[in-house]
Scaffold this motif. Structure first.
Motif, PDB file in Angstrom:
ATOM      1  N   ALA A   1       0.359  -5.121  -9.365  1.00 47.21           N
ATOM      2  CA  ALA A   1      -1.038  -5.264  -8.960  1.00 47.21           C
ATOM      3  C   ALA A   1      -1.853  -4.185  -9.662  1.00 47.21           C
ATOM      4  CB  ALA A   1      -1.178  -5.120  -7.449  1.00 47.21           C
TER       5      ALA A   1
ATOM      6  N   GLU B   1       7.988   6.850  -0.521  1.00 52.31           N
ATOM      7  CA  GLU B   1       7.621   6.843   0.885  1.00 52.31           C
ATOM      8  C   GLU B   1       8.334   5.712   1.631  1.00 52.31           C
ATOM      9  OE1 GLU B   1       6.575   9.404   2.106  1.00 52.31           O
ATOM     10  OE2 GLU B   1       4.402   9.402   2.268  1.00 52.31           O
ATOM     11  N   LEU B   2       8.431   4.554   0.976  1.00 50.72           N
ATOM     12  CA  LEU B   2       9.155   3.445   1.602  1.00 50.72           C
ATOM     13  C   LEU B   2      10.603   3.841   1.873  1.00 50.72           C
ATOM     14  CD1 LEU B   2       8.027   0.230  -0.301  1.00 50.72           C
ATOM     15  CD2 LEU B   2       7.619   0.840   2.065  1.00 50.72           C
TER      16      LEU B   2
ATOM     17  N   GLY C   1      -3.779  -4.216   1.447  1.00 47.77           N
ATOM     18  CA  GLY C   1      -3.453  -2.993   0.721  1.00 47.77           C
ATOM     19  C   GLY C   1      -3.184  -3.289  -0.736  1.00 47.77           C
ATOM     20  N   ILE C   2      -2.342  -4.294  -0.991  1.00 50.15           N
ATOM     21  CA  ILE C   2      -1.959  -4.570  -2.377  1.00 50.15           C
ATOM     22  C   ILE C   2      -3.168  -5.056  -3.184  1.00 50.15           C
ATOM     23  CG2 ILE C   2      -0.536  -6.102  -3.801  1.00 50.15           C
ATOM     24  CD1 ILE C   2       1.631  -5.799  -1.679  1.00 50.15           C
TER      25      ILE C   2
ATOM     26  N   GLY D   1      -1.169   5.807   7.165  1.00 51.03           N
ATOM     27  CA  GLY D   1      -1.582   5.767   5.762  1.00 51.03           C
ATOM     28  C   GLY D   1      -0.386   5.781   4.839  1.00 51.03           C
TER      29      GLY D   1
ATOM     30  N   LEU E   1      -5.011  -1.778  -9.369  1.00 52.67           N
ATOM     31  CA  LEU E   1      -5.913  -1.260  -8.343  1.00 52.67           C
ATOM     32  C   LEU E   1      -7.265  -0.926  -8.952  1.00 52.67           C
ATOM     33  CD1 LEU E   1      -3.326   0.980  -6.573  1.00 52.67           C
ATOM     34  CD2 LEU E   1      -4.095  -1.267  -5.898  1.00 52.67           C
TER      35      LEU E   1
ATOM     36  N   ILE F   1       0.034  -0.757  -9.767  1.00 55.01           N
ATOM     37  CA  ILE F   1       1.395  -0.692  -9.244  1.00 55.01           C
ATOM     38  C   ILE F   1       2.248  -1.353 -10.304  1.00 55.01           C
ATOM     39  CG2 ILE F   1       2.946  -1.338  -7.383  1.00 55.01           C
ATOM     40  CD1 ILE F   1       0.584  -1.479  -5.535  1.00 55.01           C
TER      41      ILE F   1
ATOM     42  N   PRO G   1       1.732   3.857   2.057  1.00 54.92           N
ATOM     43  CA  PRO G   1       1.611   2.708   1.168  1.00 54.92           C
ATOM     44  C   PRO G   1       2.780   1.758   1.377  1.00 54.92           C
ATOM     45  CG  PRO G   1       2.453   4.607  -0.031  1.00 54.92           C
ATOM     46  CD  PRO G   1       2.123   5.075   1.364  1.00 54.92           C
ATOM     47  N   PRO G   2       2.661   0.480   1.104  1.00 51.90           N
ATOM     48  CA  PRO G   2       1.487  -0.181   0.546  1.00 51.90           C
ATOM     49  C   PRO G   2       0.559  -0.773   1.596  1.00 51.90           C
ATOM     50  CG  PRO G   2       3.339  -1.686   0.532  1.00 51.90           C
ATOM     51  CD  PRO G   2       3.791  -0.449   1.269  1.00 51.90           C
TER      52      PRO G   2
ATOM     53  N   LEU H   1      11.039   5.869   5.031  1.00 53.62           N
ATOM     54  CA  LEU H   1      10.963   5.109   6.270  1.00 53.62           C
ATOM     55  C   LEU H   1      12.157   4.190   6.434  1.00 53.62           C
ATOM     56  CD1 LEU H   1       7.201   4.399   5.919  1.00 53.62           C
ATOM     57  CD2 LEU H   1       8.262   5.846   7.637  1.00 53.62           C
TER      58      LEU H   1
ATOM     59  N   PHE I   1      -3.461   3.252   3.651  1.00 53.37           N
ATOM     60  CA  PHE I   1      -3.246   4.236   2.592  1.00 53.37           C
ATOM     61  C   PHE I   1      -4.357   4.168   1.561  1.00 53.37           C
ATOM     62  CE2 PHE I   1      -1.687   4.989  -1.718  1.00 53.37           C
ATOM     63  CZ  PHE I   1      -1.359   6.318  -1.618  1.00 53.37           C
ATOM     64  N   PHE I   2      -4.783   2.954   1.234  1.00 53.97           N
ATOM     65  CA  PHE I   2      -5.706   2.817   0.109  1.00 53.97           C
ATOM     66  C   PHE I   2      -7.100   3.289   0.457  1.00 53.97           C
ATOM     67  CE2 PHE I   2      -2.150   0.180  -0.933  1.00 53.97           C
ATOM     68  CZ  PHE I   2      -1.952   0.492  -2.261  1.00 53.97           C
TER      69      PHE I   2
ATOM     70  N   ILE J   1       0.339  13.721  -1.576  1.00 48.53           N
ATOM     71  CA  ILE J   1      -0.899  12.943  -1.653  1.00 48.53           C
ATOM     72  C   ILE J   1      -2.027  13.771  -2.253  1.00 48.53           C
ATOM     73  CG2 ILE J   1      -2.656  11.732  -0.302  1.00 48.53           C
ATOM     74  CD1 ILE J   1      -0.542  10.715   1.494  1.00 48.53           C
TER      75      ILE J   1
ATOM     76  N   TYR K   1       5.460   7.202  -5.999  1.00 46.31           N
ATOM     77  CA  TYR K   1       5.148   7.720  -4.673  1.00 46.31           C
ATOM     78  C   TYR K   1       5.311   6.631  -3.624  1.00 46.31           C
ATOM     79  CZ  TYR K   1       2.544   9.045  -0.606  1.00 46.31           C
ATOM     80  OH  TYR K   1       2.196   9.266   0.692  1.00 46.31           O
ATOM     81  N   LEU K   2       4.809   5.442  -3.947  1.00 46.75           N
ATOM     82  CA  LEU K   2       4.856   4.316  -3.016  1.00 46.75           C
ATOM     83  C   LEU K   2       6.293   4.020  -2.595  1.00 46.75           C
ATOM     84  CD1 LEU K   2       2.630   1.288  -3.723  1.00 46.75           C
ATOM     85  CD2 LEU K   2       4.883   0.914  -2.852  1.00 46.75           C
TER      86      LEU K   2
ATOM     87  N   LEU L   1       2.106   2.353  10.670  1.00 50.77           N
ATOM     88  CA  LEU L   1       2.217   2.913   9.327  1.00 50.77           C
ATOM     89  C   LEU L   1       0.881   2.843   8.605  1.00 50.77           C
ATOM     90  CD1 LEU L   1       5.669   1.597   8.080  1.00 50.77           C
ATOM     91  CD2 LEU L   1       5.110   3.770   9.131  1.00 50.77           C
TER      92      LEU L   1
END
Lengths: 493, 500
Positions: free
Chosen positions: A65, A142-143, B480-481, B389, A67, A73, B391-392, A146, B396-397, A180, A138-139, B385
């Protein structure tokens, strides 16, 4: 060289996720584990299928995608990412087999959740490996934090709860507090987050002090790399079931941390820029401190998994040290060590899990004589130890050898002594375990003199990774070639 | 047909409100389809309208053909084109979700309730599309009167807090009206575009300055901007399930929109950001509001109340981001209107489901919910989440743009406040997740990990609630995406070209 468009990266990244719905809905555990294997195998094949074009020097790219015009991304496969993805996807297959043996032997609860989040973690790991820019990295980073939380806290008891808290506090807290803002400040100055072969920080007039601050925020923000003083989540995370510790906390999670650090050094700051600033030496000293301190702490741990955890912290800093020295050999060593340490350390974790599954023993002091009961497991433990210490005939020697060359190349003899001291310490905390396991008098032995190994589902994977560690000594390809190629794109020549 | 979209958004539900009230007398079963159909029509119209706005930048609709100074004009551009889609979408999804809750809570007053619900949505939608400052006041009153009834229709406790809401809301609206009065005296018009055209000559006028300050004060009260937030947590905590999903996500967000509209299109950016030297002070209030809202959320044991303090902090995000006065900050603020509406909706949808299944409203009552209702919890985790914030998800955005705005403006306190709030939000939600994940369901004691976690039967929310909830939760990720598209294709054009 311009990147080539390819759907390979996205297919590979999505494969583990695609398995999750099936994992959740399958009623039969054999079907569920079958799918895990299928997904792991498919992922590995997809990664391997991209290997030839990477070895030819191509980069494969897929934009998920956009942004803003300067921010997307984006997945890009290069030599470094390929190296990491190969290791992670191959070891996922092995760990899946081991999980079956381990989880069924111990009759663990919530296995469906376990396999699902395992798949999600691999999704995030491969995503990090194939990230085309800092933002994407980063995305997925973070995933991964979690997705691994339910695995770390799998036992859902008090200890898991407090360890889970610590895990999140360090990992999620540091990324929100440091990563961030660092990422956004960088983006505000440079207008891009795309990795360059010599980074993208140079030439934007960022004040030197801010650069140092940003470097610090990036390194500590990626707390998964286990550098001190942000390391204590890793021993805490050892409450997880052993396959989780094995794959995630010896391979995927922690290696994602150091992988990101290598990216920061090479792809964000750039080796030339960083060496002109000389900030890399701070990082090298910090890594050297971590190496020694972690090894010393490891000596004092009686719980085998905790000892392995501190050993991992030290070994991760080898990778950081190699990257921070910024020379051709040291960078190669750094990248190669991702693979070499992974095979060695996963073997050790598998062994620790096998011992626990077979006998319920966690502490080293109670493992006297266990070699007589579990000769194969402890034999593999020896191989893993050799690899981590850096002794022949195991793969760990090769990356350490390059790292030693790197310290000489950079004229920093201090770090050579650090490496030697650390190797001695590594030997001091691993070899006695093996020695006591095999050589002890009848009275000392805590086990009957009868072979009683873990089930084949556990033992098989141990043999695979131990053998792989040995093979890598004689034949370190394709990892060495990938590492060399990655260094070549950075340093030229 | 297509040129009437702005009117259809309002007129269809307005008529449907009457029909729903009537249907309540005849046969209660008709109320729900009428309401859904009308709000769906409203939603579809607003989507088409947004499509048109993307092509032609601005759509002006003169009500009943009366031209500008005399008649009422609906003016839709990129800014409210986006907001109107959010408003109608939230109203529609929440209505579908609330069907069973409405039947349970208001068995005797269904016709009335649906009529009020539709009227409230209409009022908000009208506030968003109107181009007339006085018409906006009228619609604001419609929304607050119906909102008051929606809150207080059921329980004793709710009635008191709804009265509180009414009083404070009226004060806010009165301030706004007073400000509009000043503007009318000074310019002689109520049409927003026309007022703006006088601004360049009148920016020194005392009454315009007065008007600006009073309008802003009124709006700050209505959006519960710190320190004028006191009424919100009480009012929202006791609101019935069906109403809270409509009121909580939309009221504050629409008011923030009005603030942005007034500052940009009525008073003009030149006046709002430069002539009047208030933006620095407002950003400071926002910073304090964000920190205070987060801290107060941390002090709550009741999860609904915790959500309401999160709203207070989120209002600080939007107001602060906007008054940074740069493109990134305003983009983040506008994006957050859309994102936060959906995030808040997700939270209160989850709260509505929990309220049916567990006895209390305390966080400690949520034991074992991951086992009991895994699907609900999965979607709730997504909502959490997004608030943190991560992502995705969309949260967050918007934070990304807000923080960029703070960095560009050199306001590192604002950046720090946003990061602080993210960290606190992480604590807030993982505190809930911990209780729901680690503590076994209900009374069973003495669990060890091999036995204690079995034997709890899954008891999910009905699909009628779960499906709309999932629509919202998944849209958090989709938004978000595609937030890049929202920014470059829509929000970019909502901000005057002079702002960089």
């Amino acid at each position: 060289m311009e990147p080539l468009f390819s759907i390979g990266p996205i297919l590979a990244v999505l494969t583990p996720v695609a398995a999750v719905p099936v994992l959740i809905s399958s009623k039969n555990e054999n079907v569920r584990e079958g799918w895990t294997f299928l997904a792991a195998g498919a992922l590995f094949l997809m990664v391997v299928s991209m290997l030839p074009s990477i070895l030819e020097g191509a980069r494969l790219e897929f934009v998920i995608a956009t942004l803003t015009p300067s921010l997307a991304i984006k997945l890009t496969v290069d030599a470094l990412g390929m190296l990491f993805a190969l290791v992670a996807s191959f070891l996922w297959i092995v760990t899946s087999a081991y999980s079956i043996g381990y989880m069924r032997t111990l009759k663990e609860h919530s296995q469906t959740r376990y396999y699902s989040f395992f798949a999600l973690s691999l999704f995030a790991t491969i995503g990090v490996a194939f990230s085309g820019n800092f933002f994407t990295m980063y995305l997925f980073y973070e995933l991964l934090s979690l997705a691994t939380y339910p695995l770390v806290t799998h036992h859902q008891d008090k200890e898991a709860r407090s360890s889970g808290r610590k895990y999140l506090f360090y990992i999620l807290g540091s990324s929100i507090a440091f990563l961030i803002p660092a990422m956004l400040i960088t983006y505000a100055y440079t207008g891009t987050l795309d990795f360059g072969s010599q980074g993208f920080m140079a030439g934007h007039g960022i004040p030197p002090k801010l650069l140092l601050l940003l470097l610090g925020m990036f390194i500590f923000g990626f707390a998964k790399c286990g550098i001190m003083p942000f390391h204590s989540w890793l021993p805490a995370a050892m409450v997880a079931p052993t396959p989780v510790s094995a794959l995630l906390h010896a391979v995927a999670v922690v290696k994602v941390g150091v992988f990101c650090v290598i990216r920061v050094i090479t792809g964000v700051f750039g080796t030339d820029f960083l060496s002109s600033l000389q900030y890399n030496s701070y990082l090298a000293y910090l890594a050297a401190f971590t190496i020694l301190a972690a090894s010393l702490i490891a000596l004092s741990q009686d719980n085998l998994k905790r000892r392995l955890a501190f050993s991992t912290i030290g070994q991760l800093s080898y990778i950081i040290l190699g990257a921070a020295l910024l020379t051709r050999y040291s960078l190669t060593a750094s990248m190669l060590h991702i693979a070499m340490h992974a095979f060695g350390k996963i073997t050790l974790f598998f062994c620790a899990g096998a011992i626990f599954a077979a006998s319920g023993i966690k502490n080293i002091s109670r493992m006297v004589g266990i070699g007589k009961r579990m000769p194969w497991t402890m034999g593999a433990f020896l191989v893993g130890s050799l690899s981590v210490i850096g002794l022949p005939p195991a793969g760990g020697l090769i990356s350490k050898w390059f790292l030693v060359l790197g310290t000489l190349e950079s004229d920093q003899i201090f770090f050579l002594f650090v490496l030697l001291a650390s190797s001695l310490l590594n030997a001091a905390y691993f070899l006695p375990i093996v020695y006591r396991a095999f050589f002890c008098s009848e009275e000392e032995s805590q086990f009957e003199n009868k072979v009683d190994e873990v089930p084949a589902w556990c033992l098989g994977p141990i043999m695979v990774t131990a053998t792989a560690s040995l093979i890598l000594f004689f034949y370190p390809q394709p990892f060495l070639r990938l590492a060399r190629q990655a260094v070549q794109t950075i340093l030229g020549g | 047909m297509s040129q009437h979209y702005p009117a259809l958004i309002i007129v269809v539900p307005l008529l449907a409100a009457l029909a729903a009230a009537a249907a309540g007398w005849i046969n209660k079963r008709y109320c729900f389809p009428i309401a859904v159909a009308s709000l769906a029509a409203s939603f579809v119209s607003s989507v088409f309208l947004l499509g048109r706005v993307i092509r032609v930048k601005e759509v002006i609709y003169e009500m009943a053909g009366w031209t500008a100074p005399i008649g009422i004009v609906y003016r839709v551009d990129a800014l409210n084109g986006l907001v109107i889609v959010v408003v109608t979408a939230v109203a529609l999804v929440n209505l579908i979700y609330s069907k069973s809750a409405i039947e349970e809570d208001f068995p005797d007053k269904m016709g009335t309730y649906y009529a009020l619900y539709i009227l409230f949505a209409t009022g908000l939608a009208g506030m968003v599309v109107t181009g007339d400052a006085f018409n906006l006041y009228v619609l604001m009153e419609i929304a607050s009167l119906t909102g008051y009834s929606l809150m207080g229709l059921r329980r004793d406790r709710a009635t008191v807090s709804a009265l509180n809401y009414l009083i404070v809301g009226t004060i806010g609206a009165t301030f706004y009206l007073l400000g509009v009065g000043y503007i009318y005296i000074a310019t002689g018009t109520l049409n927003m575009a026309e007022i703006a055209s006088f601004m360049s000559q009148m920016s020194d006028s005392g009454s315009i300055r007065m008007a600006f300050v009073i309008c802003l004060a009124g709006l700050f009260i209505k959006m519960a901007f710190f320190p004028l937030h006191g009424w919100l947590p009480n009012a929202y905590t006791y609101t019935p399930t069906a109403s809270i999903g409509l009121i909580a996500p939309l009221t504050t967000k629409v008011t923030v929109y009005i603030m942005i509209r007034m500052a940009l299109s009525v008073f003009t950016p030149e006046f709002s950001f430069k002539t009047i030297e208030l933006s620095g002070a407002i950003v400071w209030l926002a910073i304090i509001g964000i920190v205070a809202g987060s801290c107060m959320a941390l002090a709550q044991k009741n999860f609904k109340k915790m959500f309401t303090y999160i709203i207070v902090a989120e209002v600080g995000y939007m107001v602060g981001g906007f008054w940074l006065g740069n493109r990134a900050g305003i983009s983040g603020s506008v994006l957050h209107i859309a994102n936060d509406a959906l995030m808040t909706l997700a939270l209160f949808m989850a709260a509505g489901i929990f309220a049916r299944k567990i006895k209390g409203e305390e966080i400690s009552d949520m034991q074992g919910l991951f086992r009991k209702m895994p699907w609900t919890m999965a979607a709730f985790v997504l909502g959490g989440l997004s608030i943190i914030g991560v992502p995705p998800t969309c949260g967050f955005f918007s934070k990304w743009y807000l923080i960029s705005g703070g960095i560009e403006a050199g306001n590192y306190y604002f950046v720090g406040a946003l990061l602080f709030s993210s960290l606190i939000n992480a604590v807030l939600f993982f505190r809930i997740f911990e209780v729901a994940y680690f503590e076994p369901f209900s009374e069973s004691h003495g669990h060890d990990h091999s036995h204690g976690h079995e034997a709890v039967a899954v008891e999910e929310a009905p699909l009628g609630m779960l499906i709309p909830f999932y629509v919202v939760a998944i849209s958090l990720v989709i938004l978000g995406i595609f937030s890049g598209d929202l920014i470059t294709k829509i929000i970019y054009f909502a901000i005057p070209a002079g702002i960089v």
